[in-house]
Scaffold this motif. Structure first.
Motif, short mmCIF file in Angstrom:
data_model
loop_
_atom_site.label_atom_id
_atom_site.label_comp_id
_atom_site.label_asym_id
_atom_site.label_seq_id
_atom_site.Cartn_x
_atom_site.Cartn_y
_atom_site.Cartn_z
N THR A 66 -3.05 4.50 -2.33
CA THR A 66 -3.97 3.35 -2.41
C THR A 66 -5.33 3.76 -1.86
O THR A 66 -5.41 4.37 -0.79
CB THR A 66 -3.40 2.18 -1.56
OG1 THR A 66 -2.07 1.90 -2.01
CG2 THR A 66 -4.25 0.93 -1.70
N THR A 125 -1.95 -4.57 3.28
CA THR A 125 -3.28 -4.31 3.84
C THR A 125 -4.19 -5.46 3.41
O THR A 125 -5.20 -5.24 2.75
CB THR A 125 -3.88 -2.97 3.34
OG1 THR A 125 -3.95 -3.00 1.90
CG2 THR A 125 -3.08 -1.77 3.79
N LYS A 142 -7.21 -1.68 3.02
CA LYS A 142 -6.62 -0.42 3.51
C LYS A 142 -7.64 0.40 4.29
O LYS A 142 -8.78 0.52 3.88
CB LYS A 142 -6.06 0.40 2.34
CG LYS A 142 -5.21 1.57 2.83
CD LYS A 142 -4.82 2.53 1.74
CE LYS A 142 -4.15 3.76 2.34
NZ LYS A 142 -4.02 4.87 1.39
N GLN A 143 -7.23 0.94 5.42
CA GLN A 143 -8.18 1.61 6.30
C GLN A 143 -8.21 3.12 6.16
O GLN A 143 -8.94 3.79 6.88
CB GLN A 143 -7.89 1.21 7.75
CG GLN A 143 -8.25 -0.27 8.00
CD GLN A 143 -7.80 -0.75 9.35
OE1 GLN A 143 -6.63 -1.07 9.56
NE2 GLN A 143 -8.72 -0.80 10.29
N ARG A 195 0.83 -1.21 0.00
CA ARG A 195 0.00 0.00 0.00
C ARG A 195 0.87 1.26 0.00
O ARG A 195 1.97 1.29 0.54
CB ARG A 195 -0.97 0.01 1.19
CG ARG A 195 -0.35 0.02 2.57
CD ARG A 195 -0.05 1.40 3.06
NE ARG A 195 -1.15 2.02 3.77
CZ ARG A 195 -1.09 3.27 4.21
NH1 ARG A 195 0.00 4.02 4.04
NH2 ARG A 195 -2.10 3.80 4.85
N THR A 252 -4.14 -5.12 -0.51
CA THR A 252 -2.76 -5.14 -0.98
C THR A 252 -2.00 -6.10 -0.07
O THR A 252 -2.55 -6.57 0.93
CB THR A 252 -2.09 -3.74 -0.90
OG1 THR A 252 -1.86 -3.41 0.49
CG2 THR A 252 -2.92 -2.66 -1.55
#
Ligand code: TPP
Ligand code: SF4
Ligand code: SF4
Ligand code: SF4
Ligand code: MG
Lengths: 311, 99
Positions: free
Chosen positions: A151, A160, A169-170, A147, A157
């Protein structure tokens, strides 16, 4: 001069075949289009931040670049190009160079949004007469899909990974285009590959020939990292634009212009569903992820439209 | 390739490569055949092709040449990696991917 696809292509390419990008990679499409925006009689000095573009085009003793190319590190494409541009100006002033040279730095999103950011910011702030082109494929692809700050939220990913605990991804994608606008440089634009490539070609030409620093952010999909069949490239970029995930706009001397407004803004699913990195968002129970992305994209699009209305 | 071309076979000694690994000529990757990566290949049906050229700029491998007469030529299979982007980009179904 008005854009004409036939004439644009008849000039030939300044990037040669035989490069080792994966089949169907978006990066060489971005690069060859930007290079065709150079006036054929002008020389160019190019560099690239380490990433797929650098390692695929410049494998000793071969180069895919027909122009001068400098192989530099991951974090300093902006600094390298600003140094070369300064040397050129000094030599030109002393009458030691006659030809016109243009300066173009390429960088992936990792090399641009993250590690090369301070180098880029400095180059833009000092106002060097150069263009920085980010070919944005939204992760560190060359090292195996890690990431980056580019991203988008929920993307799966290798750093993530989506699963029971983490949804991918957060964080949201960093809005680098607007950060570059905040540098107060004369030309900033966002583009991608659409039908006859008029949008990207014209923006690249403006970026190259506007005196001073210019920044171009080009969505350049990676079929490996985004996990879609390579032949779908043009469908993916079209969906990004039609859903307003990646709006086409430019900012000239601080003034925003939206270059394309979808007649009917498509739901973000149309873009997300094409790509394996978002596949988990379509599992039952994960509807909230799609809603979250839709809300975010709606808010960003609203914001952009407001900015474009400011006289 | 120029007289500066250097051997990079695994047994080459560092003294035998160029100083600072400089490359003295542009576009030399043209010597590298990437067409052998291909598993499927594009073929054109000239009867269907309307010469709109929409396929050409979308090719990542510069494998759709546009000639001096403004028309596209046949694929450059020396470089074409068979990604299929051109076939999907053609509005007239003139390009088919075959085994
Ligand atoms: C200082 C430094 N750290 C790490 C690396 C290893 N590295 C090489 S390319 C790369 C990822 C590049 O990502 P991006 O800039 O997004 O370009 P892409 O490969 O996606 O085209 C990394 C981490 C490096 N070359 N230098
Ligand atoms: S990993 Fe992705 S960005 Fe890198 S060359 Fe392959 S398709 Fe292109
Ligand atoms: S299949 Fe891919 S590489 Fe081959 S000509 Fe079509 S777009 Fe180019
Ligand atoms: S897109 Fe199709 S019709 Fe147009 S030039 Fe290419 S092959 Fe011919
Ligand atoms: Mg990247």
């Amino acid at each position: 001069m008005a854009y004409n696809l036939k004439e644009n292509l008849m000039q030939g390419d300044r990037l040669s075949g035989g490069h080792r990008f994966c089949a169907g990679c978006g990066s060489p499409i971005a690069i060859r289009t930007v290079l065709r925006a150079l006036n054929p009689e002008d020389q160019a000095v190019i560099c690239s931040a380490t990433g797929c573009a650098e390692v695929s085009t410049f494998i000793y003793p071969y180069t895919a670049w027909k122009d001068s190319f400098i192989h530099n590190a991951f974090e300093n494409a902006g600094a390298t190009m600003s140094g070369v541009e300064t040397a050129y100006r000094a030599l030109k002033k002393r009458g030691k160079i006659d030809e016109t040279y243009k300066f173009i730095a390429f960088g992936g999103d990792g090399g641009t949004y993250d590690i090369g950011f301070q180098s880029l910011s400095g180059a833009m702030e000092r106002g060097h007469d150069m263009v920085y082109v980010c070919y944005d494929n939204e992760a560190y692809m060359n090292t195996g899909i890690q990431r980056s700050s580019s991203t988008p939220m929920f993307a799966d990913t290798t750093t993530t990974p989506q699963g029971k605990v983490v949804p991918g991804k957060q964080q949201n994608k960093k809005d680098l285009t607007k950060i570059m606008v905040a540098h107060g440089i004369p030309y900033v634009a966002q583009s991608t590959f659409i039908s006859n490539f008029k949008d990207l070609s014209e923006k690249a030409h403006k970026a190259i020939y506007t005196p001073g620093a210019a920044f171009l952010n080009v969505m350049a999909p990676c079929p490996r990292g985004w996990r879609y069949p390579s032949e779908k490239m043009m469908e993916v970029t079209k969906a990004a634009v039609e859903t307003c995930v990646w709006p086409l706009y430019e900012v000239i001397e601080g003034k925003y212009t939206i270059n394309y407004r979808p007649k009917e803004k498509k739901p973000v699913e149309e873009y997300l569903k094409m790509q394996g990195r978002f596949a988990h968002m379509f599992k039952p129970g994960n509807e909230w992820m799609i809603e979250t992305v839709q809300k975010h994209i709606d808010a960003k699009w609203e914001d952009l439209q407001n900015l474009a209305e400011i006289k | 390739m120029s007289k500066y071309e250097k051997n990079t076979a695994p047994d080459v000694k560092w003294q035998d490569i160029t100083l600072a690994a400089d490359v003295f000529e542009g576009g030399t990757s043209a010597a590298i055949e990437t067409g052998d990566w291909r598993t499927i290949k594009p073929v054109i049906d000239w009867d269907k092709c309307k010469q709109c050229l929409l396929c050409a700029p979308a090719c990542p491998d510069m494998s759709i040449p546009v000639m001096a007469d403004g028309k596209r030529g046949d694929f450059d299979y020396f470089f074409c990696k068979g990604c299929g982007i051109c076939a999907n980009a053609c509005p007239f179904g003139a390009i088919t991917m075959v085994k």
